[in-house]
Enzyme design. Structure first.
Site, PDB file in Angstrom:
ATOM      1  N   LYS A   1      -1.028  -9.461   3.063  1.00 18.32           N
ATOM      2  CA  LYS A   1      -0.216  -8.976   4.191  1.00 18.32           C
ATOM      3  C   LYS A   1      -1.078  -8.102   5.085  1.00 18.32           C
ATOM      4  O   LYS A   1      -1.806  -7.237   4.594  1.00 18.32           O
ATOM      5  CB  LYS A   1       0.999  -8.203   3.687  1.00 18.32           C
ATOM      6  CG  LYS A   1       1.841  -7.593   4.812  1.00 18.32           C
ATOM      7  CD  LYS A   1       3.260  -7.252   4.395  1.00 18.32           C
ATOM      8  CE  LYS A   1       3.431  -5.999   3.604  1.00 18.32           C
ATOM      9  NZ  LYS A   1       2.975  -4.754   4.280  1.00 18.32           N
TER      10      LYS A   1
ATOM     11  N   ASP B   1       0.841  -1.206   0.000  1.00 20.23           N
ATOM     12  CA  ASP B   1       0.000   0.000   0.000  1.00 20.23           C
ATOM     13  C   ASP B   1       0.876   1.257   0.000  1.00 20.23           C
ATOM     14  O   ASP B   1       0.368   2.383  -0.058  1.00 20.23           O
ATOM     15  CB  ASP B   1      -1.027  -0.004   1.136  1.00 20.23           C
ATOM     16  CG  ASP B   1      -0.398  -0.090   2.511  1.00 20.23           C
ATOM     17  OD1 ASP B   1       0.840  -0.167   2.620  1.00 20.23           O
ATOM     18  OD2 ASP B   1      -1.168  -0.085   3.505  1.00 20.23           O
ATOM     19  N   SER B   2       2.201   1.062  -0.003  1.00 17.63           N
ATOM     20  CA  SER B   2       3.118   2.178  -0.263  1.00 17.63           C
ATOM     21  C   SER B   2       2.802   2.815  -1.619  1.00 17.63           C
ATOM     22  O   SER B   2       3.258   3.921  -1.890  1.00 17.63           O
ATOM     23  CB  SER B   2       4.569   1.690  -0.246  1.00 17.63           C
ATOM     24  OG  SER B   2       4.734   0.560  -1.073  1.00 17.63           O
TER      25      SER B   2
ATOM     26  N   GLU C   1       9.529  -4.295  10.215  1.00 18.43           N
ATOM     27  CA  GLU C   1       9.965  -2.986   9.703  1.00 18.43           C
ATOM     28  C   GLU C   1      10.566  -2.128  10.812  1.00 18.43           C
ATOM     29  O   GLU C   1       9.961  -1.954  11.884  1.00 18.43           O
ATOM     30  CB  GLU C   1       8.755  -2.276   9.062  1.00 18.43           C
ATOM     31  CG  GLU C   1       9.112  -0.906   8.503  1.00 18.43           C
ATOM     32  CD  GLU C   1       8.095  -0.338   7.524  1.00 18.43           C
ATOM     33  OE1 GLU C   1       7.098  -1.028   7.199  1.00 18.43           O
ATOM     34  OE2 GLU C   1       8.289   0.817   7.095  1.00 18.43           O
TER      35      GLU C   1
ATOM     36  N   ASP D   1      -1.016  -6.199  -0.075  1.00 18.40           N
ATOM     37  CA  ASP D   1      -1.356  -5.581   1.214  1.00 18.40           C
ATOM     38  C   ASP D   1      -2.860  -5.453   1.408  1.00 18.40           C
ATOM     39  O   ASP D   1      -3.590  -5.094   0.475  1.00 18.40           O
ATOM     40  CB  ASP D   1      -0.785  -4.157   1.266  1.00 18.40           C
ATOM     41  CG  ASP D   1       0.553  -4.101   1.978  1.00 18.40           C
ATOM     42  OD1 ASP D   1       0.921  -5.087   2.643  1.00 18.40           O
ATOM     43  OD2 ASP D   1       1.225  -3.065   1.860  1.00 18.40           O
TER      44      ASP D   1
ATOM     45  N   GLU E   1      -0.998  -5.650   8.528  1.00 14.65           N
ATOM     46  CA  GLU E   1      -0.191  -4.908   9.513  1.00 14.65           C
ATOM     47  C   GLU E   1      -0.805  -5.050  10.893  1.00 14.65           C
ATOM     48  O   GLU E   1      -2.017  -4.879  11.055  1.00 14.65           O
ATOM     49  CB  GLU E   1      -0.187  -3.403   9.165  1.00 14.65           C
ATOM     50  CG  GLU E   1       0.833  -3.020   8.148  1.00 14.65           C
ATOM     51  CD  GLU E   1       0.886  -1.515   7.914  1.00 14.65           C
ATOM     52  OE1 GLU E   1       0.598  -0.724   8.841  1.00 14.65           O
ATOM     53  OE2 GLU E   1       1.220  -1.142   6.779  1.00 14.65           O
TER      54      GLU E   1
HETATM   55  O1  KIV Z   1       3.573  -1.098   1.581  1.00  9.06           O
HETATM   56  C1  KIV Z   1       4.734  -1.515   1.477  1.00  9.06           C
HETATM   57  O2  KIV Z   1       5.439  -1.316   0.489  1.00  9.06           O
HETATM   58  C2  KIV Z   1       5.262  -2.269   2.603  1.00  9.06           C
HETATM   59  C3  KIV Z   1       6.744  -2.433   2.681  1.00  9.06           C
HETATM   60  C4  KIV Z   1       7.346  -1.176   3.165  1.00  9.06           C
HETATM   61  C5  KIV Z   1       7.137  -3.595   3.516  1.00  9.06           C
HETATM   62  O3  KIV Z   1       4.540  -2.696   3.447  1.00  9.06           O
END
Ligand code: KIV
Length: 269
Positions: free
Chosen positions: A118, A50-51, A187, A89, A120
């Site tokens: 993924k 989600d970056s 992280e 994500d 968080e």
């Molecule tokens: O969203 C993302 O790119 C991430 C990485 C920083 C691990 O979660």
């Protein structure tokens, strides 16, 4: 019936990567062209992070990314890399209840073509991870610095420096692995804590700003390509001095596998 379509089977599975004796190389990807390049460069796992909210959409953090955004970008990545192992994500607030988590993770798998989602969060996410695992959805946990908490925490800060925080993060890792997480991103924690987590859980631990003592590394692609005007300490510009994006990606893979990335000064104490 098993699919006969070779493009439907990931070239590398997590157990394959885990059995290989070198660290796992993970890189973010958000579209088909970069996904194809990354796979050709030998990247093991693609993360549709989600970056993308920051590096693709130009937002100040990841909180505005929607599930539809994630489905769309994961579809693009899958199209460019039909056989890659792809982790997608779960964006902010899409994993708040059991029902919605199952529904949203299901979309990432069924509509978008992810192999794993993924999530968080610390030990509090264990019931969700158990439920997803029971439903047949592989999960990557994400602990340590949680970018989705940036407004609550007041910024991007190294986690686990105080001993009680380190104990809590180690506990998070153990609980989430027990709940069924098959992969774990850690992280921005001190390198010693990253190594301790990797020794304590029986799943591969992928670090970003967590030192070299873990089982693999992940970077945001734009960071690897030197596009971040304010790079974090754990970022290395792999494009500098190399003529192409493909060479930069290969150099990243080589440096992770021979453990020359991250160097000591690219970690935290
Ligand atoms: O969203 C993302 O790119 C991430 C990485 C920083 C691990 O979660």
């Amino acid at each position: 019936m098993h699919s006969q379509d070779p493009a439907a089977t990931p070239l590398k599975t997590l157990p394959d990567l885990w059995r290989a004796e070198h660290p796992i190389v993970m890189l973010t990807a958000y579209d088909a062209s970069f996904a194809r390049l990354a796979v050709e460069a030998g990247i093991d796992v693609l993360l549709v992070g989600d970056s993308l909210g920051m590096v693709v959409q130009g937002q100040r953090d990841t909180l505005s990314v929607t599930l539809d955004d994630m489905v769309y970008h994961t579809q693009l990545v899958r199209r460019g890399a039909p056989q890659a192992l792809i982790v997608a994500d779960m964006p902010f607030l899409t994993d708040s209840t059991l029902d919605s988590t199952l529904r949203h993770a299901g979309r990432l798998m069924q509509e978008a073509g992810a192999d794993m989602v993924k999530i968080e969060g610390g030990a509090i996410k264990a019931p969700l991870i158990s439920a997803l695992t029971e439903a047949g959805i592989p999960v990557c946990a994400h602990i340590g610095l949680l970018p989705q908490r940036v407004r609550q925490w007041g910024g991007y800060k190294v986690q686990g420096r105080a001993s009680e925080d380190a104990v809590r993060i180690l506990h998070d890792a153990e609980v989430l692995a027990d709940a069924g997480a098959q992969l774990m991103v850690v992280e921005c924690v001190p390198s010693a804590l990253g190594a301790r987590i990797a020794q304590s859980v029986a799943v591969p631990v992928i670090g970003i700003g967590a030192g070299a003592g873990v089982d693999g590394q992940v970077l945001v692609m734009h960071d690897l390509l030197g596009m971040n005007p304010h790079p974090a300490r754990f970022v290395r510009d792999f494009l500098r001095g190399r003529g192409s994006i493909a060479h930069a990606m290969q150099a990243y893979g080589d440096a992770v596998r021979n453990r020359s990335f991250p160097a000591d000064h690219e970690g935290f104490v």
